[in-house]
Design a protein around this motif. Structure first.
Motif, mmCIF file in Angstrom:
data_model
loop_
_atom_site.group_PDB
_atom_site.id
_atom_site.type_symbol
_atom_site.label_atom_id
_atom_site.label_comp_id
_atom_site.label_asym_id
_atom_site.label_seq_id
_atom_site.Cartn_x
_atom_site.Cartn_y
_atom_site.Cartn_z
ATOM 1 N N ARG A 1 6.544 -32.376 -34.581
ATOM 2 C CA ARG A 1 6.869 -31.375 -33.567
ATOM 3 C C ARG A 1 7.127 -32.006 -32.198
ATOM 4 O O ARG A 1 7.891 -31.480 -31.396
ATOM 5 N N PHE B 1 16.119 -30.254 -39.738
ATOM 6 C CA PHE B 1 16.866 -29.011 -39.552
ATOM 7 C C PHE B 1 18.343 -29.184 -39.900
ATOM 8 O O PHE B 1 18.995 -30.112 -39.444
ATOM 9 N N GLU C 1 16.548 -19.264 -37.160
ATOM 10 C CA GLU C 1 15.229 -18.703 -37.452
ATOM 11 C C GLU C 1 15.115 -17.330 -36.815
ATOM 12 O O GLU C 1 15.609 -17.102 -35.713
ATOM 13 N N GLY D 1 11.923 -15.449 -35.742
ATOM 14 C CA GLY D 1 10.495 -15.676 -35.593
ATOM 15 C C GLY D 1 9.669 -14.419 -35.793
ATOM 16 O O GLY D 1 10.199 -13.305 -35.885
ATOM 17 N N TRP E 1 16.277 -17.830 -33.166
ATOM 18 C CA TRP E 1 16.290 -19.199 -32.650
ATOM 19 C C TRP E 1 17.451 -19.964 -33.262
ATOM 20 O O TRP E 1 17.679 -19.885 -34.472
ATOM 21 N N ARG F 1 19.145 -23.930 -33.833
ATOM 22 C CA ARG F 1 18.611 -25.273 -34.113
ATOM 23 C C ARG F 1 18.189 -25.953 -32.814
ATOM 24 O O ARG F 1 17.076 -26.466 -32.701
ATOM 25 N N GLU G 1 17.506 -24.695 -29.865
ATOM 26 C CA GLU G 1 16.372 -24.005 -29.226
ATOM 27 C C GLU G 1 15.055 -24.337 -29.917
ATOM 28 O O GLU G 1 14.043 -24.573 -29.257
ATOM 29 N N MET G 2 15.073 -24.370 -31.237
ATOM 30 C CA MET G 2 13.840 -24.650 -31.977
ATOM 31 C C MET G 2 13.379 -26.084 -31.767
ATOM 32 O O MET G 2 12.192 -26.331 -31.524
ATOM 33 N N LEU H 1 9.679 -26.839 -30.154
ATOM 34 C CA LEU H 1 8.600 -27.268 -31.054
ATOM 35 C C LEU H 1 7.403 -27.907 -30.340
ATOM 36 O O LEU H 1 6.260 -27.582 -30.669
ATOM 37 N N HIS I 1 14.868 -19.778 -41.644
ATOM 38 C CA HIS I 1 13.435 -19.505 -41.681
ATOM 39 C C HIS I 1 13.168 -18.143 -41.054
ATOM 40 O O HIS I 1 13.794 -17.786 -40.058
#
Length: 122
Positions: free
Chosen positions: A17, A27, A33, A35, A41, A43, A45-46, A50, A110
């Motif tokens: 992370r 990813f 995602e 959430g 989200w 890629r 942004e995630m 993290l 996700h």
């Protein structure tokens, strides 16, 4: 299937992370995602978020992941479901992993759904 589960679990590891390079390798370029909050989200942004999310530092509350189940949807595409607990929050999670051109599973999609506290909660 085991590889996808191992890679999913690695996303809960603080060392992953905190490392943009390690996270990027997990990813898919088209990752999305939804959430537990309902936020969508991307890629980028995630990967950027993290380190600030639960499990992002050695001192943060660890993410407990359990009850993994998986289904092969097509050659090179795996759907995982599992549950997480972070402090007093419980969520059901769904991930789609697909193999890239090099043969590695990468997280394509996700979604997390919060499980409310109450008598019907498993």
């Amino acid at each position: 299937m085991t590889e996808a589960i191992d890679r999913e679990r690695s996303l809960h590891d603080p060392s992953v992370r905190l490392s943009g390079a390690l996270a990027e390798a997990l990813f898919d370029p088209e990752f999305i995602e939804v959430g537990a909050s309902g936020r969508r989200w991307t890629r980028a942004e995630m990967i950027a978020a993290l380190p600030t999310l639960h499990g992002g530092t050695e001192n943060s509350t660890p993410i407990t992941a359990e009850r993994f189940e998986g289904t092969v949807l097509a050659p090179g595409v795996v759907h995982l479901t599992y549950e997480t607990r972070i402090e007093d929050r419980h969520a059901r999670r769904s991930s789609i992993w697909r193999r890239d051109a090099a043969g590695r599973f990468r997280l394509y999609y996700h979604q997390a759904t919060p499980v409310p506290n109450g008598p019907d909660r498993p």
